[in-house]
Design a protein around this motif. Sequence first.
Motif, short mmCIF file in Angstrom:
data_model
loop_
_atom_site.label_atom_id
_atom_site.label_comp_id
_atom_site.label_asym_id
_atom_site.label_seq_id
_atom_site.Cartn_x
_atom_site.Cartn_y
_atom_site.Cartn_z
N LYS A 1 0.87 -1.19 0.00
CA LYS A 1 0.00 0.00 0.00
C LYS A 1 0.90 1.23 0.00
O LYS A 1 1.65 1.47 0.96
CB LYS A 1 -0.91 0.01 1.23
N TYR A 2 0.82 2.00 -1.09
CA TYR A 2 1.70 3.14 -1.28
C TYR A 2 0.87 4.39 -1.56
O TYR A 2 0.17 4.46 -2.57
CB TYR A 2 2.68 2.86 -2.42
N PHE A 3 0.96 5.37 -0.66
CA PHE A 3 0.19 6.61 -0.73
C PHE A 3 1.15 7.76 -0.96
O PHE A 3 1.93 8.11 -0.06
CB PHE A 3 -0.58 6.83 0.58
N ILE A 4 1.10 8.33 -2.15
CA ILE A 4 2.02 9.41 -2.51
C ILE A 4 1.22 10.70 -2.66
O ILE A 4 0.36 10.81 -3.53
CB ILE A 4 2.78 9.09 -3.81
N TYR A 5 1.52 11.65 -1.79
CA TYR A 5 0.87 12.96 -1.82
C TYR A 5 1.72 13.89 -2.68
O TYR A 5 2.94 13.94 -2.52
CB TYR A 5 0.73 13.51 -0.40
N VAL A 6 1.05 14.59 -3.59
CA VAL A 6 1.77 15.41 -4.56
C VAL A 6 1.26 16.85 -4.49
O VAL A 6 0.06 17.10 -4.61
CB VAL A 6 1.60 14.83 -5.98
N LEU B 1 3.39 4.39 13.65
CA LEU B 1 3.69 3.68 12.40
C LEU B 1 2.85 2.41 12.29
O LEU B 1 2.31 2.12 11.22
CB LEU B 1 5.18 3.33 12.34
N ASP B 2 2.72 1.67 13.37
CA ASP B 2 1.91 0.45 13.35
C ASP B 2 0.45 0.74 13.04
O ASP B 2 -0.16 0.09 12.19
CB ASP B 2 2.02 -0.30 14.69
N VAL B 3 -0.11 1.72 13.72
CA VAL B 3 -1.53 2.04 13.53
C VAL B 3 -1.78 2.52 12.10
O VAL B 3 -2.74 2.10 11.45
CB VAL B 3 -2.00 3.08 14.56
N ILE B 4 -0.91 3.37 11.59
CA ILE B 4 -1.06 3.89 10.23
C ILE B 4 -0.89 2.75 9.21
O ILE B 4 -1.68 2.62 8.28
CB ILE B 4 -0.09 5.05 9.95
N ALA B 5 0.14 1.92 9.37
CA ALA B 5 0.37 0.81 8.44
C ALA B 5 -0.79 -0.18 8.47
O ALA B 5 -1.21 -0.68 7.42
CB ALA B 5 1.68 0.10 8.76
N ALA C 1 -3.26 -1.06 5.34
CA ALA C 1 -3.45 -2.43 4.86
C ALA C 1 -4.93 -2.74 4.64
O ALA C 1 -5.28 -3.50 3.73
CB ALA C 1 -2.85 -3.42 5.85
N LYS C 2 -5.79 -2.14 5.42
CA LYS C 2 -7.24 -2.38 5.31
C LYS C 2 -7.89 -1.48 4.26
O LYS C 2 -9.04 -1.71 3.88
CB LYS C 2 -7.92 -2.12 6.65
N TYR C 3 -7.18 -0.47 3.81
CA TYR C 3 -7.77 0.51 2.89
C TYR C 3 -8.00 -0.12 1.52
O TYR C 3 -7.08 -0.70 0.93
CB TYR C 3 -6.84 1.72 2.76
N LEU D 1 -7.37 7.62 6.43
CA LEU D 1 -7.56 6.24 6.89
C LEU D 1 -8.56 6.14 8.05
O LEU D 1 -8.75 5.08 8.62
CB LEU D 1 -6.21 5.64 7.31
N TYR D 2 -9.18 7.27 8.37
CA TYR D 2 -10.19 7.33 9.44
C TYR D 2 -9.64 6.82 10.78
O TYR D 2 -10.25 5.99 11.45
CB TYR D 2 -11.45 6.54 9.05
N LEU D 3 -8.49 7.34 11.17
CA LEU D 3 -7.87 6.97 12.44
C LEU D 3 -8.25 7.98 13.51
O LEU D 3 -8.55 9.13 13.21
CB LEU D 3 -6.35 6.89 12.27
N ASP D 4 -8.22 7.56 14.74
CA ASP D 4 -8.62 8.40 15.88
C ASP D 4 -7.46 9.32 16.29
O ASP D 4 -6.46 8.85 16.86
CB ASP D 4 -9.04 7.51 17.05
N LYS D 5 -7.60 10.62 16.01
CA LYS D 5 -6.53 11.59 16.32
C LYS D 5 -6.21 11.63 17.81
O LYS D 5 -5.05 11.75 18.20
CB LYS D 5 -6.94 12.99 15.88
N THR D 6 -7.22 11.54 18.63
CA THR D 6 -7.01 11.62 20.08
C THR D 6 -6.15 10.46 20.56
O THR D 6 -5.22 10.66 21.34
CB THR D 6 -8.37 11.63 20.81
#
Length: 175
Positions: free
Chosen positions: A92-97, A149-153, A157-159, A133-138
């Motif tokens: 899974k490779y996300f490149i922001y440009v 890194l683990d939570v983001i990866a 993987a589920k995206y 990725l709809y992760l919890d900022k808090t």
Amino acid sequence: MTSIDSTPFKRLDAEGRLLKPAHKAETRRPGRFGFRGEIALTIDPPVTLEAAFATAEDGDAGLSFLAGSLSSYKQLPALVEALGAEVKADGKYFIYVSDLDRASRYQINMGGVPLYVLPIDDTSVYNELIDFLYLDKTKMKKFDTAEKLDVIADGAAKYDQAYEAISYEEGLKRL
């Protein structure tokens, strides 16, 4: 203990491509190695994948996850060339440009490497990933870099959202 030597980061590190590491070690997940920093793509002129986040599993041939920011869409070939065999078809490779129109979201396959190519404005790759990725900022604020890194990866993987699939050349025409 997972060593850089048993991951795809070994070559990148040996070539001096892993720059400004905020993290370059095991993560909290057993068997996973992570990197947060910049990845050098070319020397002359100097081009880097900025604000990079990457992980690889022990013994895997390619990075399982990569995200970062490029200043220009035209730098995508340099990214794919620099990473070479250290990327894989199921990663899974996300490149922001920076120079993409804000509404542009593409999936581009370059040399067998699937890339999510996304716009970025005045925010950070980290903040973009949390929202994307709809992760919890808090919760994320409480974690150290390895846990982040683990939570983001894991989120990556589920995206499985699909965007318009285009060629690199088509993307050039749309700039």
